[in-house]
Design a protein around this motif. Structure first.
Motif, mmCIF file in Angstrom:
data_model
loop_
_atom_site.group_PDB
_atom_site.id
_atom_site.type_symbol
_atom_site.label_atom_id
_atom_site.label_comp_id
_atom_site.label_asym_id
_atom_site.label_seq_id
_atom_site.Cartn_x
_atom_site.Cartn_y
_atom_site.Cartn_z
ATOM 1 N N GLY A 1 17.036 48.196 2.458
ATOM 2 C CA GLY A 1 18.090 49.220 2.559
ATOM 3 C C GLY A 1 18.515 49.479 3.991
ATOM 4 N N ASN B 1 20.205 52.665 0.924
ATOM 5 C CA ASN B 1 21.085 51.499 0.929
ATOM 6 C C ASN B 1 22.503 52.029 0.789
ATOM 7 N N TYR C 1 16.672 54.372 -1.573
ATOM 8 C CA TYR C 1 16.393 53.296 -0.608
ATOM 9 C C TYR C 1 17.303 53.392 0.619
ATOM 10 N N HIS D 1 17.710 46.646 -7.878
ATOM 11 C CA HIS D 1 17.409 47.484 -9.046
ATOM 12 C C HIS D 1 17.031 46.602 -10.236
ATOM 13 N N HIS E 1 12.489 47.405 -1.085
ATOM 14 C CA HIS E 1 13.805 48.059 -1.145
ATOM 15 C C HIS E 1 14.044 48.956 0.067
ATOM 16 N N LEU E 2 12.988 49.635 0.526
ATOM 17 C CA LEU E 2 13.148 50.508 1.696
ATOM 18 C C LEU E 2 13.461 49.673 2.942
ATOM 19 N N LEU F 1 9.046 48.667 -4.064
ATOM 20 C CA LEU F 1 9.576 49.882 -3.423
ATOM 21 C C LEU F 1 9.575 49.677 -1.906
ATOM 22 N N THR G 1 19.345 53.546 -5.548
ATOM 23 C CA THR G 1 19.904 52.898 -4.371
ATOM 24 C C THR G 1 20.036 53.888 -3.210
ATOM 25 N N ASP H 1 8.359 59.557 -3.551
ATOM 26 C CA ASP H 1 9.041 58.282 -3.804
ATOM 27 C C ASP H 1 8.377 57.543 -4.963
ATOM 28 N N TYR I 1 10.157 56.440 -8.351
ATOM 29 C CA TYR I 1 10.149 55.019 -8.710
ATOM 30 C C TYR I 1 9.620 54.834 -10.142
ATOM 31 N N ARG J 1 11.628 55.427 7.816
ATOM 32 C CA ARG J 1 11.508 56.164 6.541
ATOM 33 C C ARG J 1 10.043 56.335 6.190
#
Lengths: 358, 358, 358
Positions: free
Chosen positions: B77, B231, B229, B256, B73-74, B70, B226, B35, B39, B29
């Motif tokens: 995910g 996910n 990400y 989150h 989360h990436l 961030l 979500t 992003d 965010y 990613r």
């Protein structure tokens, strides 16, 4: 003092269209990394070629392209104020063909030509057929397609006139599909990163795939998307007006469902790195906030690309449903008086062509 | 015709994991300014180093980095489809350590190694411990962490096997914390722009801070985050399936809540310009749309960074609640049979380490 | 152990302000293509100069600027924690003047000066008048404006003190309007792409335009926007606290309505490519999620720009309503005891000046 209502646009009515008419749509649009991020946030799409700069370059792109459907929605959105602001229904698509990819920084604009007119016998409306073309700042075609919509007349009439129905294109033939990469590179590491080991040769005609996952739509989601595409169709945005409609609710833009179905289709078609054609499409039933979308696909055709042993095409039917998981591949009623009609929970029937490494 | 269900992924079950197994997760990613904007829109974070290019450069960064969470989360995910798609519960984090910052244009990808397996006595599921590592396009570690999840078995069994529980890392030690800036510049103007006069030396161990503000979560907000990400955990997105679950609703992704708590913590910790470690974390109770999140923090440790007089670290506990302001620092029950258990409105207990100018 | 409540900020109260006080607001903010995309997604604005790089350059900009209102919201948002966190009401704007455009990559920061104080006779609160200035990284003014808010006192008092009310600026005069383009280029193709054939000379003083379309607001929409602007006013975000307020709901940030009204005004004012001044503005009634916004405009003045035959200015009143279409231009009550007062469905009365090609 001027006529106070004169400067706003109220859209074209059936009487305003004529065969051969060419319309330049307003508001060219530069697509950016911001649009890509928002598109990812809206659909959660995981196709590697539109998610990672590195992967896109390794595959053979000069840099990471914008998702083909985001390009389609931007092109489509521009046509709404002129073509379908007074539409009763968006009836179908045909002959959709993607050309050069759209890259961040590119600016897309749209023109349409009226290619068919079919007055309905009620005298209240008629079908308008247009061919729309989206081009980038260099005039290269990004996507072109035919769509037809039922548009209200300004005033009902007894003299409905003659129908001029165009020959609608069938599925886009292999020789007209554009592969946006000269020579696809593909290796084991890329297969690993793609999310699936299945390549073009692994799919068989007739094979059906349940994409398993479901996604619930909220009002904010579809409105955020549809505004991003600068699509102005009133039915998506104005609850005050919609509360008095037959349905009482805002309608979700059909293209939002196409993008959701494509994102869901990753689970089973992860190597379908881009869409080359939209052969035909139908929004079978309306979708509303609160609906959960599932999808399944069937392989309709396995297409050899002329002169290419690196990449092949799959013609697919992807069907999306609302509030109905797709383990049994729901589609049309098989018996009774509704036999052959779409089941009530089927919301999208999309016939399109994807590209996949061999 | 092929087996119609074969090409979709249904995630790994407990039986599918073995110690030492190494998993390359799909879909690298590229993170962009898009992003970052999304965010900011999702959490309203106001830390200057991740809000302004000028401030980040003045502080000593080569350019403005992406918020550490961030990046987390990436990375997280990507691991979901392989690790926790069939998870019953996300049990904990440990040993989370941030390395090089992620900058716009960087591409992150994730691999995981299975480091522990603990079959539960029911024979229906077990705990899987993984160490996940997210790296940028140059192979540099962006973040690594251990997490453990309870995962369903494909089929219940009587032969549950032996537990292999790894040594879980404790709080990340000072010498393993990475300061992403060689030499921090800091002056009165930067203090003014940071939003708070309090620097590292002003905080004391045991000090508690009520972050005052509250933020209500909507379904669109947590789903947009979500999906951003990538996910794919079903419980966050599919109301049609969740309506039949015990809880009847979509669950908010725990990450989150971490990001909301961090954004709220600006009010009291404005100079905590980045996160260096996640020592331990627990999602104590589930969160749903409609809940309003508040947070408070306690200073657990004031850490001298070896060889640095420009920057120090604070080990913090940040606790987030739902529908409960934090003026009285709610945490665990102090008496009765639930003494020592989290209060029902406590949703996050995060032990982490931030960096702050001295 | 330190006072546990000391490090969080609880905003200034009426007693904390004094004439001549200068406040440097926290958190400079770099604006990017990500913010532009999100702004488009939130409002669906279609003005070509802020939608397409090509169009902006053809018009005469060095590159595509950020929408003037996005710049305004970013500047405004920074002032909230210091000026209006304890505000009872945002009473008005005056003398708003846009300077250099903000471009992607620019960093904006805000300072304010207290220019007036008017204690209310209740002794419970008072009006604070500030002049706020937003500048880019080179110190050039992006936008400056006066606003006044009613702010609570920390404690009620009998000694209310003297009022010091500033001279409020009237409409920004032609010689103070900044045209951000040296020489506007404009041709038939650009008119076609703009979405309207009507240029400066086509509008007449007194002319009213119904902008026709309506947009329904969701909680997620206004919160996403307001967080993007890093505006921290509690009333927009915290349903747990708001449920006990007189109104029981979250309030929509007034600036969100301004942006919606501007986006709707495209339909009738498509060639108004930027805003040069906000002369006066009033949020007449509160707006909540679920409300559908419509808007209409009246041309108040047609302004010749000194020494320019390429561009003119229009001073406009744009009125936004909730749940009330604007075909009859709703504004104030014309009779009865409420004569002259805003109708209950009128939510915005904005007096501002736009630039348009001649």
């Amino acid at each position: 003092m001027a006529d106070t209502a004169s400067k706003n646009a109220t859209g074209n009515f059936y009487e305003d269209f004529e065969i051969g008419q060419r319309i330049v749509h307003a508001t060219p649009r530069t697509v950016t990394e911001g649009d890509i991020a928002l598109y990812t946030g809206l659909y959660g799409s995981r196709f590697a070629a539109t998610s990672a700069e590195t992967y896109a370059r390794d595959l053979g792109y000069p840099r990471m392209p914008v998702d083909a459907l985001l390009a389609f929605h931007l092109v489509f959105g521009k046509s709404v104020p002129d073509i379908s602001l007074n539409a009763v229904a968006n009836l179908g698509y045909a002959g959709g063909r993607f050309g050069v990819p759209l890259y961040p920084g590119d600016t897309v604009s749209t023109t349409s030509e009226v290619i068919g007119l079919k007055p309905n016998s009620s005298g209240k409306n008629g079908n308008v057929y247009v061919r729309s073309i989206g081009v980038n700042q260099d005039g290269e075609t990004v996507v072109e397609y035919v769509r037809w919509v039922m548009v209200n007349r300004r005033a009902a009439t007894d003299e409905i006139g003659e129908a001029q129905i165009p020959d609608l294109p069938g599925a886009v033939a292999a020789e007209h599909l554009v592969v946006p990469v000269d020579r696809l590179s593909y290796d084991d590491r890329m297969v690993e990163l793609s999310g699936s080991p299945y390549l073009w040769g692994d799919y068989e005609v007739g094979e059906k795939i349940d994409h398993v996952d479901g996604m619930t739509i909220e009002e904010s989601d579809h409105m955020l998307a549809t505004r991003l595409y600068q699509n102005t169709a009133k039915v998506h945005f104005n609850q005050f007006a919609q509360k008095d409609s037959r349905i009482g609710r805002r309608l979700v833009y059909g293209g939002h469902i196409i993008s959701l179905a494509r994102a869901l289709s990753f689970n089973g078609l992860a190597n379908a790195f881009t869409i080359a054609a939209i052969n035909a499409g139908s929004h079978c039933n309306p979708t509303f906030a609160g609906d959960t979308i599932h999808a399944w696909s069937e392989v309709l055709e396995r297409i050899q690309m002329p002169g290419r042993d690196d990449v092949g095409a799959l013609r697919l039917r992807t069907v999306a449903t609302k509030d109905l998981p797709c383990g049994e591949f729901p589609y049309t009623a098989t018996e009774g008086e509704k036999a052959g009609k779409y089941l009530p929970n089927v919301v999208l029937d999309l016939d399109y062509t994807v590209l996949m490494p061999r």
